[in-house]
Design a protein around this motif. Structure first.
Motif, PDB file in Angstrom:
ATOM      1  N   UNK A   5       0.848  -1.187   0.000  1.00 22.88           N
ATOM      2  CA  UNK A   5       0.000   0.000   0.000  1.00 22.88           C
ATOM      3  C   UNK A   5       0.887   1.241   0.000  1.00 22.88           C
ATOM      4  N   UNK A   6       0.740   2.029  -1.078  1.00 18.31           N
ATOM      5  CA  UNK A   6       1.548   3.236  -1.220  1.00 18.31           C
ATOM      6  C   UNK A   6       0.819   4.448  -0.661  1.00 18.31           C
ATOM      7  N   UNK A   7       1.587   5.445  -0.300  1.00 22.46           N
ATOM      8  CA  UNK A   7       1.035   6.728   0.118  1.00 22.46           C
ATOM      9  C   UNK A   7       2.080   7.798  -0.163  1.00 22.46           C
ATOM     10  N   UNK A   8       1.625   9.049  -0.191  1.00 21.62           N
ATOM     11  CA  UNK A   8       2.556  10.162  -0.277  1.00 21.62           C
ATOM     12  C   UNK A   8       2.631  10.875  -1.609  1.00 21.62           C
ATOM     13  N   UNK A   9       1.894  10.422  -2.608  1.00 20.73           N
ATOM     14  CA  UNK A   9       1.918  11.134  -3.877  1.00 20.73           C
ATOM     15  C   UNK A   9       1.185  12.455  -3.769  1.00 20.73           C
ATOM     16  N   UNK A  10       1.240  13.233  -4.845  1.00 21.27           N
ATOM     17  CA  UNK A  10       0.541  14.504  -4.836  1.00 21.27           C
ATOM     18  C   UNK A  10       1.059  15.446  -5.903  1.00 21.27           C
ATOM     19  N   UNK A  92       4.452  11.134 -13.035  1.00 25.62           N
ATOM     20  CA  UNK A  92       4.146   9.747 -13.388  1.00 25.62           C
ATOM     21  C   UNK A  92       3.330   9.120 -12.270  1.00 25.62           C
ATOM     22  N   UNK A  93       2.818   7.942 -12.554  1.00 28.60           N
ATOM     23  CA  UNK A  93       2.273   7.083 -11.502  1.00 28.60           C
ATOM     24  C   UNK A  93       3.430   6.250 -10.966  1.00 28.60           C
ATOM     25  N   UNK A  94       3.589   6.242  -9.661  1.00 26.73           N
ATOM     26  CA  UNK A  94       4.687   5.530  -9.020  1.00 26.73           C
ATOM     27  C   UNK A  94       4.140   4.268  -8.343  1.00 26.73           C
ATOM     28  N   UNK A  95       4.842   3.155  -8.559  1.00 24.34           N
ATOM     29  CA  UNK A  95       4.398   1.862  -8.053  1.00 24.34           C
ATOM     30  C   UNK A  95       5.474   1.232  -7.179  1.00 24.34           C
ATOM     31  N   UNK A  96       5.058   0.765  -6.042  1.00 21.81           N
ATOM     32  CA  UNK A  96       5.927  -0.016  -5.169  1.00 21.81           C
ATOM     33  C   UNK A  96       5.970  -1.454  -5.692  1.00 21.81           C
ATOM     34  N   UNK A 111       1.994  -2.496  -5.695  1.00 19.90           N
ATOM     35  CA  UNK A 111       1.008  -1.657  -5.048  1.00 19.90           C
ATOM     36  C   UNK A 111       0.043  -1.110  -6.085  1.00 19.90           C
ATOM     37  N   UNK A 112      -0.916  -0.340  -5.612  1.00 14.28           N
ATOM     38  CA  UNK A 112      -1.961   0.173  -6.506  1.00 14.28           C
ATOM     39  C   UNK A 112      -1.505   1.398  -7.283  1.00 14.28           C
ATOM     40  N   UNK A 113      -0.395   1.983  -6.879  1.00 15.59           N
ATOM     41  CA  UNK A 113       0.125   3.160  -7.564  1.00 15.59           C
ATOM     42  C   UNK A 113      -0.287   4.443  -6.876  1.00 15.59           C
ATOM     43  N   UNK A 114       0.584   5.422  -6.947  1.00 14.30           N
ATOM     44  CA  UNK A 114       0.283   6.745  -6.415  1.00 14.30           C
ATOM     45  C   UNK A 114       0.781   7.780  -7.424  1.00 14.30           C
ATOM     46  N   UNK A 115      -0.029   8.790  -7.650  1.00 15.48           N
ATOM     47  CA  UNK A 115       0.267   9.760  -8.697  1.00 15.48           C
ATOM     48  C   UNK A 115       1.139  10.894  -8.172  1.00 15.48           C
TER      49      UNK A 115
END
Length: 120
Positions: A5-10, A92-96, A111-115
């Motif tokens: 589970x990713x977090x922290x994009x924005x 970009x979309x970032x994936x763990x 992970x689901x990806x974070x933008x």
């Protein structure tokens, strides 16, 4: 089943910083590699940074060397990506990703990806 589970994009302006985090549902010591990939619109997914099982850096993409730092917290089962001096081309979309050898093949978990959006 492994969950990441990713977090922290924005959204951030060029020159700014963001920190991405990835929480794993099991011990990250069980994986051979942990890392971050990204995929920009119309482009293929690319490896950005990766740690090996011992916690050493295995890889940084040339485009992020000196700006991004990958790290992990074994106690919290998290892998993080500190991104500094961000550029519009980092959008970009970032994936763990976590990778584990399974007798005959590599098992990859995502992970689901974070933008991440960087404005000029």
């Amino acid at each position: 089943q492994v969950q990441l589970v990713e977090s922290g994009g924005g959204f951030v302006q060029a020159g700014g910083s963001l920190k991405l985090s990835c929480a794993a549902s099991e011990s990250i010591l069980s994986f051979n590699f942990e890392g971050w990939y990204r995929q920009a619109p119309g482009k293929e997914r690319e490896l950005v940074a990766q740690l090996n099982q011992g916690g050493s850096v295995e890889y940084y993409a040339d485009s992020v060397k000196g700006r991004f730092t990958i790290s992990r917290d074994v106690d919290k089962n998290t892998v993080s990506l500190q991104m500094n001096s961000l550029k519009p081309e980092d959008t970009a979309d970032y994936y763990c990703n976590a990778r584990r050898w399974n007798t005959l093949q590599w098992d990859d978990y995502w992970g689901q990806g974070t933008q991440v959006t960087v404005s000029s």
